[in-house]
Design an enzyme around this catalytic site. Sequence first.
Site, PDB file in Angstrom:
ATOM      1  N   GLN A  65       0.839  -1.202   0.000  1.00  0.00           N
ATOM      2  CA  GLN A  65       0.000   0.000   0.000  1.00  0.00           C
ATOM      3  C   GLN A  65       0.870   1.246   0.000  1.00  0.00           C
ATOM      4  O   GLN A  65       1.703   1.417   0.899  1.00  0.00           O
ATOM      5  CB  GLN A  65      -0.890  -0.004   1.244  1.00  0.00           C
ATOM      6  CG  GLN A  65      -1.669   1.293   1.433  1.00  0.00           C
ATOM      7  CD  GLN A  65      -2.452   1.303   2.737  1.00  0.00           C
ATOM      8  OE1 GLN A  65      -3.558   0.798   2.809  1.00  0.00           O
ATOM      9  NE2 GLN A  65      -1.863   1.880   3.767  1.00  0.00           N
ATOM     10  N   GLU A 116     -16.393  -8.748   9.617  1.00  0.00           N
ATOM     11  CA  GLU A 116     -16.489  -8.749  11.076  1.00  0.00           C
ATOM     12  C   GLU A 116     -15.399  -7.866  11.673  1.00  0.00           C
ATOM     13  O   GLU A 116     -14.282  -7.835  11.191  1.00  0.00           O
ATOM     14  CB  GLU A 116     -16.435 -10.181  11.613  1.00  0.00           C
ATOM     15  CG  GLU A 116     -15.072 -10.850  11.552  1.00  0.00           C
ATOM     16  CD  GLU A 116     -14.286 -10.673  12.827  1.00  0.00           C
ATOM     17  OE1 GLU A 116     -14.837 -10.087  13.789  1.00  0.00           O
ATOM     18  OE2 GLU A 116     -13.121 -11.103  12.859  1.00  0.00           O
ATOM     19  N   GLU A 176      -3.548   8.750  18.997  1.00  0.00           N
ATOM     20  CA  GLU A 176      -4.136  10.094  19.058  1.00  0.00           C
ATOM     21  C   GLU A 176      -5.225  10.273  17.997  1.00  0.00           C
ATOM     22  O   GLU A 176      -6.258  10.903  18.254  1.00  0.00           O
ATOM     23  CB  GLU A 176      -3.041  11.148  18.866  1.00  0.00           C
ATOM     24  CG  GLU A 176      -2.147  11.348  20.086  1.00  0.00           C
ATOM     25  CD  GLU A 176      -1.254  10.159  20.384  1.00  0.00           C
ATOM     26  OE1 GLU A 176      -0.918   9.404  19.436  1.00  0.00           O
ATOM     27  OE2 GLU A 176      -0.901   9.957  21.556  1.00  0.00           O
TER      28      GLU A 176
END
Lengths: 385, 400
Positions: free
Chosen positions: B132, B250, B381
Amino acid sequence: MDFELSEEHLALRESARALIAQRWDRDKSRLALDRPPARMPDSLWKEIASLGWIGVAGTEELGGSGGDLMAALVLAEEAGRGLLPGPFLPALAAGIALDRSAADDQRAELLGHLFAGDRVLVGAYDEPGGTWGPGSLHTTVTPTHTGLVVDGVKILVPDADRASAFVLSGRAGDSTVLAVVPSEATGVEVIPMNRFDGQSMAEVRFASVEVKGSTLIGPGRTPGGGQPADDAYDISTLVCAADLLGVSEAALAMATGYAKDRVQFGHPIGSYQAISHRLADLVVDTELGRSLLFGACLAMAEARDEAPRLVSAAKAWMSDTAIGATETALHVHGGIGFTWELDVHLYLRRARSGAASFGDANFHRDRIATLLAARDPSRSGPELT
Amino acid sequence: MDLRFSEEDEQYRRQLRSWLDGHVMAQRGGGSLASGGGTDIMEAIQMARDWQRTMWEAGYVGLSWPKEHGGQDASLTQQVIVAQELARASVPMLINTIGLSILGPTLIQHGTDSQRARFLPKILSAEELWCQGFSEPEAGSDLANLKTRAVLDGGDLVVTGHKIWTSLAPIADWCFMLVRTDPSAPKRQGISYLLCDMRSPGVKVMPLRNAGGGIHFSEVLFDEVRIPSENVVGELNGGWAITRSTLEHERSGLSGVLSLEQSLSKLRATASDMRRDGRPVVQDQATGRELAQRWIEVEGLRYLGYRTLSAQLAGRQPGPSTSVGKLFASRVRQRISRTALEIEGPLAQVTKRSPHVVDRGRWQAVYFDSIGHSIGGGTAEMMRNAIAERILGLPRTGEG
């Protein structure tokens, strides 16, 4: 696979939340701090009895509402959220404990009156110098040919001033048992104690108190096959954990509302991560607490082996969380949070009181440590489920 | 409330378990599937590809994908069962997980027929491995700040830029990536989603060694790499909107709970075996409390997972509440490894292949790995931001 509140639970929660907000004025919780204890008016007690709350999880043939343990915890959570004082939760817990452990004739005699609100039964478990649990018991329960004799001192007894009878734990020889002792019996003395959150609490002394009839419960009759006293302790603990969940969520909601409204440096303070991340962490803590509470509730309802340690998990977690949530909520409110008029300190007080009740977080962590050690495999490798 | 799966699901579980027993034993006899390969990295990668292919042929890959695209159309509970059983058997993750969980759903929803026909089968079979290309040096949590450019030139897009934290880059055959195709548009509107052959001229992979010493991700440089425009997914300049494409799958995190449970069991065993001042460390009260707290946390995650699954089964999107599970899971992972190093006491500083090392140094590795867990795949965060904004409804934070 279904691990959520049912439609009935959700409806019960909604109506309970509305009713408590309407009927219990939180100012009374504040006033009670100067003039204890906080008292639920008789009219409200009668009303919740008529709604079937006291016997919400009780057997229907005995006047209960036939709900499950979760329904009771839903109400306990709402009591915490609305700062509703006793004797509701003590009576709720005592009723569930008796329903699970008492003999049929005892249940028939006691529970109908309790569920109808005619009699108030509360648990009397703690003793001076102890922490929690049967380990610190000194009260003796001695069977006689007409009934039994009780000797001992109980402390931290909730709503003793309203109780018609105490469900107390004690030693009968080598066994741990429960006994039901009427408050008007000769030799019973109630000495008020002041609780941090203003709720009613007392020391209760039992000096050679004679009780007629069959009021001894145990040893050994619970759904899980354990001792009734252990089971009663776990039920009280679980109800308290639910109360603390309601307290935590209420505190989080107050702080969140304030963080949206309060503007400093030109922005709502909730847009600053120093605030928003503390509140996000409270979401994590309360969601984990709710999950543990559901897990413990299901395990208790199904009387599974891991029920005691899951009850301890829920209580340890909720004790820490309730303190953290209410302290954070007070802090987020800044100066106004530190005033007598704002409700946030009422929640902090209830959190601190509940956290110290029925075993604090460290007590329950130690109990889990003991229970886990008992099931450690004999070094043949981890067992997974 | 009822935590049981249906008899049909349990039957599915039994079949999978017996299938796994057979295959894992066979694989372990010949090599080391569970440990992720031997010394030869290429051999290990081939083994991992073979494993995914074997799983695929048995019908356990592409569970959430529709049947028409080569998937299994498996139910949510079946997906949970597969994840749980794979964790229980301690078999490695599918090597093409990034392609399966991110690119596959994106192509199924937004790809052209020819893109789907060309790429989907080989994602499933692990014949083509995917990486990716999203993050960049200046685009981490603020992903939309990405700078890698792509300029139209004839029928091609010419890509120049710098991607980083790219897992599997040295072994990937293809990369799905985000590039800026319209520098004049607002930053989320000028982004396109491209598929790049990693063997294209101008692609340079530079592996990065992480703080724990391992090599998991790389930097990837693109220097005027030509990508045919048929490899644009979705609309040109419409890439941002499809980056979060997922199929209904799921999200319980229950398989992660199982691996945390395994980790905690190992730690209990270590604490029982280790002695300090003549006593098993597990009997020390402070240690017992810490281990109890870790147990509470893992159980909390388990029941949170059941709640998430239950909500999904009832047809509700768990949405931001999965951030709660992910945030807490990374925290628990860190706490378990910290507790482990505390239990080791003075030996916490002794590393692998040394006399007196505890558990062959596994806890130091777990420790570093766990620290990475609150950075990779969305920092803690960012998850707190998501919880604050989407669960609590607090005003957006930190964005100018």
